[in-house]
Design a protein around this motif. Structure first.
Motif, PDB file in Angstrom:
ATOM      1  N   THR A   4      -5.411   7.646  -8.712  1.00 14.19           N
ATOM      2  CA  THR A   4      -5.058   8.834  -9.499  1.00 14.19           C
ATOM      3  C   THR A   4      -6.174   9.177 -10.719  1.00 14.19           C
ATOM      4  OG1 THR A   4      -3.583   7.546 -10.988  1.00 14.19           O
ATOM      5  CG2 THR A   4      -2.508   8.899  -9.142  1.00 14.19           C
ATOM      6  N   HIS A   5      -6.723   8.315 -11.062  1.00 11.58           N
ATOM      7  CA  HIS A   5      -8.068   8.276 -11.828  1.00 11.58           C
ATOM      8  C   HIS A   5      -9.275   8.538 -11.252  1.00 11.58           C
ATOM      9  CE1 HIS A   5      -5.325   7.411 -15.228  1.00 11.58           C
ATOM     10  NE2 HIS A   5      -4.882   6.205 -14.424  1.00 11.58           N
ATOM     11  N   ARG A   8      -9.980  14.478  -8.132  1.00 11.05           N
ATOM     12  CA  ARG A   8      -9.897  15.754  -8.750  1.00 11.05           C
ATOM     13  C   ARG A   8      -8.706  16.451  -8.399  1.00 11.05           C
ATOM     14  NH1 ARG A   8     -15.250  18.486  -8.620  1.00 11.05           N
ATOM     15  NH2 ARG A   8     -13.674  20.288  -8.996  1.00 11.05           N
ATOM     16  N   SER A  11      -2.805  14.695  -7.067  1.00 11.27           N
ATOM     17  CA  SER A  11      -1.972  14.011  -8.083  1.00 11.27           C
ATOM     18  C   SER A  11      -0.477  13.906  -7.626  1.00 11.27           C
ATOM     19  CB  SER A  11      -1.948  14.770  -9.252  1.00 11.27           C
ATOM     20  OG  SER A  11      -1.218  15.869  -8.855  1.00 11.27           O
ATOM     21  N   PRO A  12       0.295  12.710  -7.910  1.00 10.92           N
ATOM     22  CA  PRO A  12       1.408  12.600  -7.574  1.00 10.92           C
ATOM     23  C   PRO A  12       2.409  13.684  -8.049  1.00 10.92           C
ATOM     24  CG  PRO A  12       0.663  10.492  -8.658  1.00 10.92           C
ATOM     25  CD  PRO A  12      -0.275  11.670  -8.915  1.00 10.92           C
ATOM     26  N   THR A  13       2.104  14.231  -8.862  1.00 14.66           N
ATOM     27  CA  THR A  13       3.031  15.514  -9.403  1.00 14.66           C
ATOM     28  C   THR A  13       2.642  16.797  -8.508  1.00 14.66           C
ATOM     29  OG1 THR A  13       1.895  16.067 -11.046  1.00 14.66           O
ATOM     30  CG2 THR A  13       3.714  14.685 -11.528  1.00 14.66           C
ATOM     31  N   ASP A  15       1.372  16.736  -5.617  1.00 14.58           N
ATOM     32  CA  ASP A  15       1.322  16.765  -4.214  1.00 14.58           C
ATOM     33  C   ASP A  15       2.485  15.453  -3.928  1.00 14.58           C
ATOM     34  OD1 ASP A  15      -1.192  17.962  -3.187  1.00 14.58           O
ATOM     35  OD2 ASP A  15      -1.994  16.602  -4.855  1.00 14.58           O
ATOM     36  N   GLY A  23       1.099   6.394  -8.053  1.00 10.82           N
ATOM     37  CA  GLY A  23      -0.214   6.234  -7.800  1.00 10.82           C
ATOM     38  C   GLY A  23      -0.726   4.744  -7.349  1.00 10.82           C
ATOM     39  N   ASP A  35     -10.374  13.505  -1.081  1.00  9.33           N
ATOM     40  CA  ASP A  35     -10.864  14.426  -2.328  1.00  9.33           C
ATOM     41  C   ASP A  35     -12.097  15.027  -2.034  1.00  9.33           C
ATOM     42  OD1 ASP A  35      -9.943  15.290  -5.223  1.00  9.33           O
ATOM     43  OD2 ASP A  35     -11.801  14.255  -5.633  1.00  9.33           O
TER      44      ASP A  35
END
Length: 163
Positions: A4-5, A8, A11-13, A15, A23, A35
Motif C-alpha cells: 500500500t505504500h 499509486r 488501495s484497500p479502500t 479497491d 495491505g 500499478d
C-alpha cells in the motif's frame, strides 16, 4: 512496508475487491507490477477479484465459476479485472509485455469481460496464456484451440460492444 505504500493507483479502500483491508494479503511484487502497468497505459484498472480465502476459492470451484483448483488467488498472487474504457484484446496485448506476470488469462464471456494476471511460479520458462470459453473450458497457448477461442471471444466481445 506493505504494498500500500509502494503503489499509486491501488488501495484497500479504493479497491475493495482486492479483499486486502490491511495491505498484508496481496503480494507486493504483483501490486507493484500491476500499478506500473496501470500507470503506463493511462486507464483505470477495475479489480473484480483479488485475494481469496481457501473457502471462497472452493466455493467458486463448486459453483462452476472457476476451473482453477490450484489458484494463485489464495496466495495473494493474482488479480482479475479490466482497464475501464480499454478493449480486452488491447488489455491483453499490454499486460503480456510484463515478464513478471507468469499467468495471463482472458475471460471474454464474463460481464464485463476480464483478464487475470498472476505471479505464481509454474516451473516453466514462459508465461501461461489461456482463454476461457462460454462453457468455462480453458484453452492454453500456443494451441490451435486457444487461437480459435481468441477469435470467437473477439467476435462475441465486438457484438456485445466490449471490443
Amino acid at each position: 512496508m506493505p504494498w500500500t505504500h509502494k503503489v499509486r493507483h491501488f488501495s484497500p479502500t479504493g479497491d475493495p475487491m482486492l479483499r486486502d483491508e490491511n495491505g498484508d494479503k496481496m503480494s507486493d511484487d504483483l501490486m507493484i507490477v500491476l500499478d506500473r502497468a496501470r500507470n503506463e497505459i493511462g486507464y483505470p484498472f477495475i479489480v473484480t477479484s483479488g485475494y481469496r480465502t481457501a473457502a471462497l476459492q472452493d466455493s467458486l470451484v463448486q459453483a462452476g465459476k472457476t476451473g482453477a483448483i490450484v489458484s494463485a488467488h489464495p496466495k495473494g498472487q493474482a488479480v482479475d479485472g479490466y482497464f475501464k474504457g480499454l478493449p480486452l484484446l488491447a488489455t491483453f496485448a499490454h499486460l503480456v509485455r510484463y515478464h513478471a506476470f507468469n499467468g495471463v488469462g482472458l475471460y471474454p464471456h464474463t460481464n464485463p469481460p476480464v483478464i487475470h494476471v498472476d505471479i505464481m511460479s509454474r516451473n516453466v520458462h514462459r508465461a501461461a496464456l489461456w482463454i476461457v470459453d462460454a462453457k468455462s473450458r480453458y484453452y492454453y497457448a500456443p494451441s490451435q484451440e486457444f487461437y480459435t477461442e481468441l477469435l470467437k471471444g473477439t467476435a462475441a466481445g465486438m457484438a456485445a460492444g466490449y471490443l
